[in-house]
Design a protein around this motif. Structure first.
Motif, PDB file in Angstrom:
ATOM      1  N   TYR A 153       0.846  -1.202   0.000  1.00  0.00           N
ATOM      2  CA  TYR A 153       0.000   0.000   0.000  1.00  0.00           C
ATOM      3  C   TYR A 153       0.884   1.256   0.000  1.00  0.00           C
ATOM      4  O   TYR A 153       0.668   2.178  -0.799  1.00  0.00           O
ATOM      5  N   LEU A 154       1.893   1.285   0.892  1.00  0.00           N
ATOM      6  CA  LEU A 154       2.752   2.482   1.001  1.00  0.00           C
ATOM      7  C   LEU A 154       3.531   2.712  -0.291  1.00  0.00           C
ATOM      8  O   LEU A 154       3.721   3.852  -0.724  1.00  0.00           O
ATOM      9  N   GLN A 155       3.936   1.603  -0.901  1.00  0.00           N
ATOM     10  CA  GLN A 155       4.651   1.707  -2.177  1.00  0.00           C
ATOM     11  C   GLN A 155       3.726   2.321  -3.226  1.00  0.00           C
ATOM     12  O   GLN A 155       4.133   3.208  -3.983  1.00  0.00           O
ATOM     13  N   HIS A 156       2.496   1.857  -3.237  1.00  0.00           N
ATOM     14  CA  HIS A 156       1.524   2.335  -4.219  1.00  0.00           C
ATOM     15  C   HIS A 156       1.269   3.836  -4.077  1.00  0.00           C
ATOM     16  O   HIS A 156       1.125   4.551  -5.077  1.00  0.00           O
ATOM     17  N   ILE A 157       1.211   4.316  -2.825  1.00  0.00           N
ATOM     18  CA  ILE A 157       0.905   5.751  -2.639  1.00  0.00           C
ATOM     19  C   ILE A 157       2.187   6.591  -2.539  1.00  0.00           C
ATOM     20  O   ILE A 157       2.137   7.771  -2.181  1.00  0.00           O
ATOM     21  N   ASN A 158       3.330   5.947  -2.830  1.00  0.00           N
ATOM     22  CA  ASN A 158       4.598   6.675  -2.853  1.00  0.00           C
ATOM     23  C   ASN A 158       4.952   7.266  -1.487  1.00  0.00           C
ATOM     24  O   ASN A 158       5.399   8.410  -1.396  1.00  0.00           O
ATOM     25  N   ARG A 159       4.730   6.498  -0.418  1.00  0.00           N
ATOM     26  CA  ARG A 159       5.081   6.971   0.917  1.00  0.00           C
ATOM     27  C   ARG A 159       5.950   5.940   1.666  1.00  0.00           C
ATOM     28  O   ARG A 159       5.695   5.623   2.826  1.00  0.00           O
ATOM     29  N   LEU A 160       6.986   5.452   0.968  1.00  0.00           N
ATOM     30  CA  LEU A 160       7.868   4.497   1.630  1.00  0.00           C
ATOM     31  C   LEU A 160       8.751   5.174   2.673  1.00  0.00           C
ATOM     32  O   LEU A 160       9.509   4.520   3.386  1.00  0.00           O
ATOM     33  N   ASP A 161       8.650   6.512   2.770  1.00  0.00           N
ATOM     34  CA  ASP A 161       9.411   7.245   3.790  1.00  0.00           C
ATOM     35  C   ASP A 161       8.774   7.109   5.173  1.00  0.00           C
ATOM     36  O   ASP A 161       9.373   7.452   6.184  1.00  0.00           O
ATOM     37  N   ILE A 162       7.542   6.590   5.209  1.00  0.00           N
ATOM     38  CA  ILE A 162       6.800   6.529   6.469  1.00  0.00           C
ATOM     39  C   ILE A 162       7.228   5.325   7.304  1.00  0.00           C
ATOM     40  O   ILE A 162       7.542   4.270   6.758  1.00  0.00           O
ATOM     41  N   GLY A 163       7.242   5.505   8.625  1.00  0.00           N
ATOM     42  CA  GLY A 163       7.474   4.382   9.533  1.00  0.00           C
ATOM     43  C   GLY A 163       6.138   3.904  10.081  1.00  0.00           C
ATOM     44  O   GLY A 163       5.268   4.709  10.414  1.00  0.00           O
ATOM     45  N   VAL A 164       5.970   2.585  10.160  1.00  0.00           N
ATOM     46  CA  VAL A 164       4.715   2.025  10.679  1.00  0.00           C
ATOM     47  C   VAL A 164       5.033   0.900  11.665  1.00  0.00           C
ATOM     48  O   VAL A 164       5.770  -0.031  11.335  1.00  0.00           O
ATOM     49  N   GLU A 165       4.484   1.023  12.883  1.00  0.00           N
ATOM     50  CA  GLU A 165       4.608  -0.059  13.874  1.00  0.00           C
ATOM     51  C   GLU A 165       3.250  -0.726  14.036  1.00  0.00           C
ATOM     52  O   GLU A 165       2.240  -0.047  14.214  1.00  0.00           O
TER      53      GLU A 165
END
Ligand code: HSE
Length: 336
Positions: free
Chosen positions: A98-110
């Protein structure tokens, strides 16, 4: 309601992926989500029909952080059976897609995953976890995608869990109610009506039937006469839902393709069917790939009675079991 997505893969790789601008997150950085268990196939609709129930289901707590990457911080209720490795866990892997699709791989998710339902039960356990995770990240991204648009990401999770990205658990878990997967390529997911008052009586005999193995048992070639029977029943079931016709729904809950093979793995299956049908069930069959079985009923009392008698029968066979009585879940996942 038709929810056509031109192609699953095409959607996952669509232009949005390549956009340079960053999608803003919502104001919240933490969310807790429940996603429901599901009954896939609904007897005659192998891989194309499913519905969601109100319980059981799984919960995901999600926290955004400043350190890029998706990690599984904790899993409870799984007896150590699920992978903490983010690449192997269906929740983190689908959130990563999902993050790759919305171009937000900079985000951290726990992620903290709380398993509140049995694993490998045929109740869409991996699907409930994956859908809870995707619903949570989408919430934190300000509901960027619609529930239907999340289906292809959830299918990636199913692919990881059982080797094939079937949608008949994830689509009803995301959309609620009864769902028809009219086509996989292009993906075309249709929400169907739920007759008022309908209850599901689910019994889970505690024996191991991994979906991957249960899928390998199925014949890949079928007779035309069996196909005719099967598509007549699928059409009958869908019509019955639209017409609020419980008798038609019941007559259509017959499976000549998959159930004859898979039911062998379920202890007391034919006796549980007799118990269900003699005590007022609309129809009875295997939930997903089993070993859980389900009956549809016109009211809660009938559903309670059927599960009690079926559990008693399993106890007589020295098989432990769990039971769930629930109305059909119309809303899908929800924020807790
Ligand atoms: N349609 C899938 C199967 C559902 O029967 O294998 C698995 O829960």
């Amino acid at each position: 309601m038709s929810n056509n997505i031109n192609s699953n893969e095409q959607f996952l790789k669509s232009e949005k992926n390549d956009g340079k601008e960053k999608v803003p997150t919502s104001r919240d950085s933490r969310v807790k989500v429940f996603a429901p268990a599901t009954v896939a196939n609904v007897v005659c609709g192998f891989d194309v029909l499913g519905f969601a129930v109100n319980e059981p289901g799984d919960e995901v707590e999600m926290q955004l952080t400043d350190t890029p990457g998706v990690i599984i911080k904790q899993i409870t209720g799984d007896d150590g059976r699920l992978p903490l490795d983010a690449a192997k866990n269906t929740v983190s892997a689908s959130v990563q897609h999902y993050l790759q699709h919305i171009n937000r791989l900079d985000i951290g998710v726990e992620i903290k995953l709380h398993k509140k339902m049995p694993i490998g039960s045929g109740l869409g356990s991996s699907s409930a976890s994956t859908v809870a995770g995707l619903f949570a990240i989408n919430k934190l991204m300000g509901d960027l995608l619609t529930p239907t648009e999340l289906v292809p990401f959830a299918m990636k999770g199913e692919e990881l869990a059982c080797g094939y990205g079937h949608a008949d658990n994830v689509a009803p878990a995301l959309l609620g109610g009864f769902v028809l997967v009219r086509s996989y390529d292009p993906l075309d997911v249709i929400s169907l009506p739920t007759p008022a008052g309908m209850f599901a009586a689910i019994v889970y005999p505690e024996v191991d039937v991994p979906t991957k193995d249960a899928r390998q048992m199925i014949r890949s070639k079928i007779l035309l006469k069996d196909a005719v029977t099967q598509w007549g029943n699928v059409a009958g079931l869908v019509s019955g839902l639209f017409m609020n016709d419980f008798d038609l729904i019941g007559r259509s809950m017959k499976d000549v393709l998959v159930e004859p093979t898979r039911s062998i793995l379920i202890p007391g299956f034919e006796d549980m069917r007799t118990i269900a049908m003699e005590n007022g069930a609309i129809g009875f069959g295997i939930s997903g790939s089993g070993p859980s079985v389900f009956s549809l009923t016109k009211d809660e009392e009938t559903a309670q009675k059927i599960t009690e008698l079926q559990q008693q029968h399993l106890t007589n066979l020295n098989i432990n079991s769990k039971a769930f009585v629930s109305s059909v879940n119309a809303e899908g996942p929800r924020v807790l």
